[in-house]
Design an enzyme around this catalytic site. Structure first.
Site, PDB file in Angstrom:
ATOM      1  N   GLY A   1      42.905 -58.730 149.812  1.00  0.00           N
ATOM      2  CA  GLY A   1      43.202 -58.394 148.426  1.00  0.00           C
ATOM      3  C   GLY A   1      44.651 -58.636 148.085  1.00  0.00           C
TER       4      GLY A   1
ATOM      5  N   GLY B   1      48.930 -56.848 142.708  1.00  0.00           N
ATOM      6  CA  GLY B   1      49.179 -55.444 142.986  1.00  0.00           C
ATOM      7  C   GLY B   1      49.812 -55.160 144.339  1.00  0.00           C
TER       8      GLY B   1
ATOM      9  N   SER C   1      42.899 -43.744 149.420  1.00  0.00           N
ATOM     10  CA  SER C   1      43.276 -43.050 148.190  1.00  0.00           C
ATOM     11  C   SER C   1      43.137 -41.548 148.358  1.00  0.00           C
ATOM     12  CB  SER C   1      42.372 -43.518 147.050  1.00  0.00           C
ATOM     13  OG  SER C   1      42.474 -42.667 145.937  1.00  0.00           O
TER      14      SER C   1
ATOM     15  N   TYR D   1      33.294 -44.878 143.589  1.00  0.00           N
ATOM     16  CA  TYR D   1      34.598 -45.334 144.073  1.00  0.00           C
ATOM     17  C   TYR D   1      35.183 -44.340 145.067  1.00  0.00           C
ATOM     18  CZ  TYR D   1      39.542 -46.551 144.165  1.00  0.00           C
ATOM     19  OH  TYR D   1      40.816 -46.876 144.589  1.00  0.00           O
TER      20      TYR D   1
END
Length: 272
Positions: free
Chosen positions: A18, A22, A149, A174
Site C-alpha cells: 500500500g 498516505g 489501528s 473495518y
C-alpha cells in the site's frame, strides 16, 4: 578492532504494501532515505509507477526503489507477488503490512469469497507474511510491522459470520479487520523475525473519514512506523504500539486461544 575493520552492516531490503499514497508512501520514502532498498507495492501498474516517480521527484535515489504490483482483492496476485519477491530478494529485512481499504458502504464480497476489507486488510497480509517466511528468515533481525489501528479496541471477531453478511456495518467490518491484523502480530513470526502491530495515529489518508475530520500529516504516522523498523529500536515480540508507546491490546487480542483460532481460520480461508 579499529574503526576501519568493523564489518559493515548488510544493506537492508524492505517491502511496503500500500505504498502508493498516505502512510505507505511516506514510509517507503523514509526507509529509502535511510539506505534501504524499498519494494514499493501498489494495486496496479499505473499507481505503482506513479508512486515511484513521486518518490524520485522527492529526492529518493531511483536505484533504491523496486516496483511490485498486486491487487490484494485477489489472493492469487498476493501469491504471485510473494513468488516474485522470493525470486528477486532471497533476504527480506522488513515487511510493512500497510495496505488497507475502508469497508465500502455496501457489503462487498471479493472473487475469493471474502468481505473486501477483511481480505485486503488482513487475509492478504496474513498470506503474504506466510509466503515470505523464507526471505524473512534469511538474515537475523527481520521485522514484520502490521500497520493496525486503535479501532481494534472497538471490534469483535464474528467467528460464525466473518463476512458479516447477516448484519453488515462498514465500521464494524473495518474494525474487525484491524483487530485480526493486531492479533496476527502475536502469532509465531518467521524464524529469526519479530512481528509487532502499530497504531500510527489518526492521519490525513483516504481512511480519515472512518476516524474523524482532522488528522496529522501522513509523514508523522510514517515516522512512527519507520521507528519500529530501525535495528536500534528494541521491540517486544507481538507487541502493540500506540504511536511510539508500547500499549495493551484489546483484551480479546491478548488471548492465546484467539491467536490460535484466528490463524487456523485464516489458513483455511487463504487456501480455499
Amino acid at each position: 578492532m579499529s574503526e576501519s575493520t568493523v564489518p559493515a552492516l548488510p544493506p537492508r531490503t524492505a517491502l511496503v504494501t500500500g505504498a502508493t499514497s498516505g502512510i505507505g508512501w511516506e514510509t517507503a520514502r523514509l526507509l529509502a532515505e535511510r539506505g534501504c532498498t524499498v519494494i514499493v507495492h501498489g494495486p496496479d501498474t499505473e499507481s505503482a509507477h506513479h508512486a515511484v516517480e513521486r518518490l524520485v521527484a522527492a529526492g529518493v535515489d531511483r536505484a533504491r526503489l523496486r516496483l511490485a504490483v498486486a491487487d490484494f482483492s485477489r489472493l492469487s496476485e498476493v501469491r504471485e507477488l510473494a513468488a516474485e519477491v522470493r525470486g528477486l530478494h532471497p533476504a527480506l529485512d522488513i515487511l510493512v503490512n500497510n495496505a488497507a481499504v475502508a469497508a465500502p458502504e455496501r457489503h462487498t464480497i471479493t472473487g475469493d469469497g471474502h468481505e473486501l476489507s477483511l481480505q485486503v486488510n488482513f487475509l492478504a497480509a496474513y498470506l503474504l507474511t506466510r509466503e515470505l517466511a523464507g526471505p524473512l528468515s534469511a538474515r537475523p533481525g527481520a521485522r514484520v510491522i502490521n500497520v493496525s489501528s486503535a479501532m481494534h479496541r472497538t471490534a469483535s471477531i464474528s467467528w460464525s459470520d466473518l463476512n458479516r453478511a447477516r448484519r453488515y456495518s462498514r465500521h464494524a467490518a473495518y474494525a474487525q479487520s484491524q483487530l485480526a491484523l493486531t492479533v496476527f502480530a502475536r502469532a509465531a513470526a518467521p524464524a529469526g523475525a519479530t512481528a509487532v502491530s502499530v497504531h500510527p495515529g489518526v492521519c490525513e489518508t483516504p481512511l480519515l473519514a472512518l476516524y474523524g475530520h482532522e488528522g496529522e500529516p501522513a509523514a508523522d504516522g510514517a515516522a512512527r512506523v519507520v521507528r519500529l523498523c530501525e535495528p536500534g529500536t528494541e521491540l517486544v515480540p507481538g507487541g502493540y504500539y500506540d504511536r511510539t508507546a508500547l500499549s495493551p491490546v484489546a483484551p480479546v487480542a491478548a488471548e492465546d486461544r484467539t491467536v490460535r483460532r484466528l490463524c487456523k481460520v485464516a489458513d483455511l480461508l487463504v487456501t480455499a
